[in-house]
Design a protein around this motif. Sequence first.
Motif, PDB file in Angstrom:
ATOM      1  N   GLN A  51      -1.629   0.985   8.936  1.00 37.48           N
ATOM      2  CA  GLN A  51      -1.045   2.093   8.184  1.00 37.48           C
ATOM      3  C   GLN A  51      -0.446   3.153   9.099  1.00 37.48           C
ATOM      4  OE1 GLN A  51      -3.246   3.768   4.937  1.00 37.48           O
ATOM      5  NE2 GLN A  51      -4.375   1.872   4.597  1.00 37.48           N
ATOM      6  N   PHE A  52      -1.158   3.505  10.160  1.00 39.27           N
ATOM      7  CA  PHE A  52      -0.700   4.600  11.009  1.00 39.27           C
ATOM      8  C   PHE A  52       0.617   4.247  11.706  1.00 39.27           C
ATOM      9  CE2 PHE A  52      -0.685   6.708  15.219  1.00 39.27           C
ATOM     10  CZ  PHE A  52      -0.540   8.011  14.777  1.00 39.27           C
ATOM     11  N   TYR A  53       0.663   3.099  12.379  1.00 39.43           N
ATOM     12  CA  TYR A  53       1.878   2.768  13.121  1.00 39.43           C
ATOM     13  C   TYR A  53       3.006   2.302  12.200  1.00 39.43           C
ATOM     14  CZ  TYR A  53      -0.811   3.559  17.285  1.00 39.43           C
ATOM     15  OH  TYR A  53      -1.566   4.163  18.246  1.00 39.43           O
ATOM     16  N   GLY A  54       2.640   1.771  11.032  1.00 38.23           N
ATOM     17  CA  GLY A  54       3.688   1.494  10.046  1.00 38.23           C
ATOM     18  C   GLY A  54       4.358   2.770   9.587  1.00 38.23           C
ATOM     19  N   ASP A  55       3.548   3.806   9.302  1.00 36.71           N
ATOM     20  CA  ASP A  55       4.108   5.100   8.900  1.00 36.71           C
ATOM     21  C   ASP A  55       4.892   5.751  10.029  1.00 36.71           C
ATOM     22  OD1 ASP A  55       2.988   4.783   6.438  1.00 36.71           O
ATOM     23  OD2 ASP A  55       1.293   6.136   6.769  1.00 36.71           O
ATOM     24  N   GLN A  56       4.367   5.639  11.269  1.00 34.97           N
ATOM     25  CA  GLN A  56       5.084   6.227  12.406  1.00 34.97           C
ATOM     26  C   GLN A  56       6.439   5.567  12.616  1.00 34.97           C
ATOM     27  OE1 GLN A  56       3.942   9.050  14.218  1.00 34.97           O
ATOM     28  NE2 GLN A  56       2.706   8.952  12.372  1.00 34.97           N
ATOM     29  N   ALA A  57       6.492   4.249  12.415  1.00 34.31           N
ATOM     30  CA  ALA A  57       7.766   3.530  12.558  1.00 34.31           C
ATOM     31  C   ALA A  57       8.752   3.991  11.492  1.00 34.31           C
ATOM     32  CB  ALA A  57       7.536   2.027  12.464  1.00 34.31           C
ATOM     33  N   ALA A  58       8.248   4.218  10.272  1.00 29.92           N
ATOM     34  CA  ALA A  58       9.123   4.695   9.203  1.00 29.92           C
ATOM     35  C   ALA A  58       9.636   6.104   9.511  1.00 29.92           C
ATOM     36  CB  ALA A  58       8.369   4.685   7.878  1.00 29.92           C
ATOM     37  N   ILE A  60       0.844  -1.210   0.000  1.00 23.22           N
ATOM     38  CA  ILE A  60       0.000   0.000   0.000  1.00 23.22           C
ATOM     39  C   ILE A  60       0.871   1.248   0.000  1.00 23.22           C
ATOM     40  CG2 ILE A  60      -1.617   1.355   1.399  1.00 23.22           C
ATOM     41  CD1 ILE A  60      -2.942  -1.247   2.256  1.00 23.22           C
ATOM     42  N   LYS A  61       1.939   1.210   0.775  1.00 24.79           N
ATOM     43  CA  LYS A  61       2.838   2.358   0.824  1.00 24.79           C
ATOM     44  C   LYS A  61       3.595   2.535  -0.494  1.00 24.79           C
ATOM     45  CE  LYS A  61       6.456   4.429   3.679  1.00 24.79           C
ATOM     46  NZ  LYS A  61       7.374   4.223   4.820  1.00 24.79           N
TER      47      LYS A  61
END
Length: 660
Positions: free
Chosen positions: A310-317, A86-87
């Motif tokens: 999506q939210f915590y995946g993006d925050q981790a990135a 998705i990203k």
Amino acid sequence: MPDPATYRPAPGSIPVEPGVYRFLDPHGRVIYVGKAKSLRSRLNSYFADISGLAPRTRQMVMAAGSVEWTVVSTEVEALQLEYNWIKEFDPRFNIRYRDDKSYPVLAVTLNEEYPRLMVYRGKRRKGVRYFGPYSHAWAIRETLDLLTRVFPARTCSAGVFKRHRQIDRPCLLGYIDKCSAPCVNRVSAEEHRKIVLDFCDFLSGKTDRLARDMEREMNAAAEQLDFERAARLRDNISALKRALEKQTVVFGDGTDADVVAFADDELEAAVQVFHVRGGRVRGQRGWIVEKSGDTEDSSQAHLVEQFLTQFYGDQAALAGAADEAINPVPRQILVPVMPNNAEELETWLCQLRGSRVALRVPMRGDKRALAETVKRNAQDALAQHKLKRAGDFTARSAALQSIQEALGLVDAPLRIECVDISHVQGTDVVASLVVFEDGLPRKSDYRHYAIREAAGDGRSNDVASIAEVTRRRFARHVSDLQNTTVLTAEGKSRKFAYPPNLFVVDGGAPQVNAAAGVLEELGVTDVAVIGLAKRLEEVWVPAEPDPVILPRNSEGLFLLQRIRDEAHRFAITYHRSKRSKRMTASALDTVKGLGEHRRKALVTHFGSLARLRQASVEEITSVPGIGVATAKAVLEALGVTPDSAAPAPVIGDDQTRASG
């Protein structure tokens, strides 16, 4: 547009193992990414019966030209791969929770010799500490204005810092002691860095230690008779307390948690997140996303899963590209409902954090109360979003144009009327009629109706009720056309405004055909009639076997929904008032000698039947027109034994003068 049958995989070729799939358009662009416990079961559901799919899902399947999949060994791997795809591909049919310029953060540039405090938006950088996010940039500036009195760190840009260093003169903030002025060497680089680190500790929640240290320094300064320094420290402590008051304590145990809540309708969902650190709300953010329309993908459990991924995946990135001391995932995440794959999701979140993460639904206490607050914020955000759509002239023009094209009308429906029925198991049946002109409500033309004929048998009959309201409304219109000379005292026509271009009923084909039959009977031929069904938001046209499906992101559909919801609200309000009056009347209409006007006077005087039950005979007789016998009869009708005490004697003017 491709036919799904042309690219459907051969029977038995899809594996039954868990995996991630992606739909591609004829040009090879990825338009949708999903995961499944069983790829065969999930993918077959897209091709079984296209007519049974939700509109947005059907649009996706028709837009695709091929489908691919990747088999994985565990659901945790599927979760990670779905997020990565998705990203990477940014598919247009996936829900996306995007961070944009609406969420600024407070950045502290620890990678510089003289660190700077500033408002920042954009990609995270190494060696920079970030606090927030804040709802508005002014909230960060307000925080800085308050805390730089206590922590006078540099907030100026590199150009301003360099210029004042060259002229050897501080800026205004340096003169008013809101900056320690490292540009003119009032403090060394080490001293300035200590000020900045104390500022970071304060925002990280280490407030008690800082307050104790300042109190100790203030007492020491007072003992040494350095009252000027003691007064400054006293003011700094007061500023710290004011800053803490702005951050409300929500968890007394100092918990670190994110609280997530959703508010959704058939088309969109609003998401709100409160970031709680050290028991205090440190930040807030929200999104409005369009739902997929698929029953499974639009459930709140699925929305929670998609959001957390999506939210915590993006925050981790982001955290990986920033200061390594920042942990992107808190110890607890409080959600409204547990996702279907809660175990796998927890495992994945634990991997992102590097330690245990608890995914919980708050059931009671402070956490439940905060969850309700976050939910109210989400509901308000969704309502504001819909009002903004309706209030925007461009959107309203596009909505009217969309309705005209979808229904094949000659002109845009500048006046739209909508009818809704409200009742409880066939009792107190009422109807509402709301009017929108140019896409905005015209409340002066709102009407409500007490249903007579359709409610006579005591059973619910929405079709007959719709027919009755339509007949009464347009019979009035026909009568007005025949009596054009009847004027009010102001010289205006007594017409009920003018007929609508579009008449909307809340319901499906039966309700629409009933309304259309009444219009044909009355000879009204210039009004279009449609029905808006709640289940799938289909638009029904008279005598048509199939509904008209408006695109889910259509401005026209948003406007029709808002009109229908307004009619529903207006009907419920009238129904509640009528039911309340009926219940009041039923309790008092058995009292002999108590007519409608005196009954109304009693209820108006005491406010409710409950307060009337608590009143004494003397208090009831104080209402004009109510005697002692009637007062006792009222109390008996309400199930209260009246007291036997006679009312106090009335003192006349002669007695008053004699006693004087």
